[in-house]
Design an enzyme around this catalytic site. Structure first.
Site, PDB file in Angstrom:
ATOM      1  N   CYS A  71      36.744  39.388  47.533  1.00  0.00           N
ATOM      2  CA  CYS A  71      37.499  38.464  46.685  1.00  0.00           C
ATOM      3  C   CYS A  71      36.748  37.154  46.650  1.00  0.00           C
ATOM      4  CB  CYS A  71      38.892  38.263  47.286  1.00  0.00           C
ATOM      5  SG  CYS A  71      39.870  36.990  46.478  1.00  0.00           S
ATOM      6  N   CYS A 178      35.449  36.936  39.599  1.00  0.00           N
ATOM      7  CA  CYS A 178      36.656  37.434  40.268  1.00  0.00           C
ATOM      8  C   CYS A 178      36.487  38.938  40.361  1.00  0.00           C
ATOM      9  CB  CYS A 178      37.905  37.096  39.451  1.00  0.00           C
ATOM     10  SG  CYS A 178      39.405  37.964  39.987  1.00  0.00           S
TER      11      CYS A 178
HETATM   12  N1  DGL Z   1      40.123  39.241  43.272  1.00  0.00           N
HETATM   13  C1  DGL Z   1      40.193  37.847  43.527  1.00  0.00           C
HETATM   14  C2  DGL Z   1      38.879  37.158  43.243  1.00  0.00           C
HETATM   15  O1  DGL Z   1      37.832  37.759  43.316  1.00  0.00           O
HETATM   16  C3  DGL Z   1      41.372  36.997  43.161  1.00  0.00           C
HETATM   17  C4  DGL Z   1      42.461  37.483  42.307  1.00  0.00           C
HETATM   18  C5  DGL Z   1      43.725  36.656  42.470  1.00  0.00           C
HETATM   19  O2  DGL Z   1      43.830  35.555  41.888  1.00  0.00           O
HETATM   20  O3  DGL Z   1      44.589  37.118  43.213  1.00  0.00           O
HETATM   21  O4  DGL Z   1      38.835  35.979  42.981  1.00  0.00           O
END
Ligand code: DGL
Length: 268
Positions: A71, A178
């Site tokens: 993430c 993301c």
């Molecule tokens: N998957 C996450 C990222 O790479 C964040 C997604 C969310 O905002 O929950 O930033």
């Protein structure tokens, strides 16, 4: 036996899990999602640190060879906190927007990310360090990760169009900042009839993870057989099955096929 833990707010960890199975088909994975605190893109740094430490704690109980923060949002805000807690016992690998890779092409580009990552000093520092002489459009995509978690296709397509509108004309490269967005790479490409280059992070992050634990990556190919399984999945600390919405994405289908249905899977 190699065992790797991954954490994210939700389905964003799919891409990295899929890349790991691709490069290390015999490795087992443990997944920690955090639906009670989704989206991470709207949490404060303090809250994100707490949530990342909580999920890392759930994963650490499995005594993994590595923990991957799959993430960008959690990595840019909380990687240091998780490293301070677990390294050197457990290597912790983060995910950061592929700004360096995109800048290497010499083209101007956009970065699509959550509002938290878009507004972060970390992302700005990456731009300053690697793309200071480029035009970089910073595009926040509120709501897109949430729509991807529940596979709400009309909402996903609206968010994609909003992102293109913010990006303005003339840019043909997009960094997916993301981890959720890679799951809809096909829809993003289709919206511009394929005239776009995307830079995503799962493969580089999976390779870096294997390097950190001294494993040689296997050859790259879809659907490699292997003994690797998803040993367990957690939702904000509760043991759950993989969410059904996974089936909407090719990487999700591959992961579902590797889910262990042995409820007694050992923590070592
Ligand atoms: N998957 C996450 C990222 O790479 C964040 C997604 C969310 O905002 O929950 O930033």
């Amino acid at each position: 036996m190699t065992r790797i833990g991954l954490l994210d707010s939700g389905l964003g960890l799919l891409g990295t899990a899929d890349a790991l199975f691709n490069l290390a088909p015999d490795a087992d994975l443990v997944l920690a999602m955090d639906p009670d605190f989704t989206p991470y893109g709207s949490l404060s740094t303090e809250a994100l640190e707490q949530r990342a430490l909580h999920s890392a704690g759930v994963l650490a109980e499995w005594e993994p060879d590595a923990i991957v923060i799959a993430c960008n949002t959690a990595s840019v805000q909380a990687l240091e906190a998780v490293r301070t807690r677990y390294e050197p016992t457990i290597p912790v690998i983060g995910t950061v927007p592929a700004v360096k890779m995109a800048a290497g092409t010499g083209q101007d580009f956009a970065i699509w990310a959550t509002p938290a990552t878009t507004g972060s000093a970390y992302q700005q520092n990456l731009i300053d360090a690697f793309a200071a002489d480029r035009h970089v459009a910073k595009v926040a995509c509120p709501g897109l990760a949430e729509a991807i978690n529940v596979a709400d296709l009309p909402k996903i397509d609206r968010a994609i169009e909003d992102a293109f509108a913010q990006m303005g004309p003339g840019l043909e490269s997009v960094v997916l900042g993301c981890t959720h967005y890679g799951l809809i790479a096909d829809r993003i490409m289709a919206a511009r009839a394929g005239a776009l280059t995307l830079f995503d992070s799962p493969m580089p992050v999976a390779k870096q993870t294997l390097r950190r634990i001294g494993l040689e990556p296997a050859g790259i190919g879809d659907d490699q057989p292997g003994t690797g399984r998803v040993l367990a999945t957690y939702a904000s600390g509760r043991r759950v099955g993989l969410p059904a919405s996974l089936a909407a994405y090719p990487a999700g289908k591959r992961l579902l096929a590797r889910e262990s249905h042995d409820g007694t899977a050992d923590r070592r």
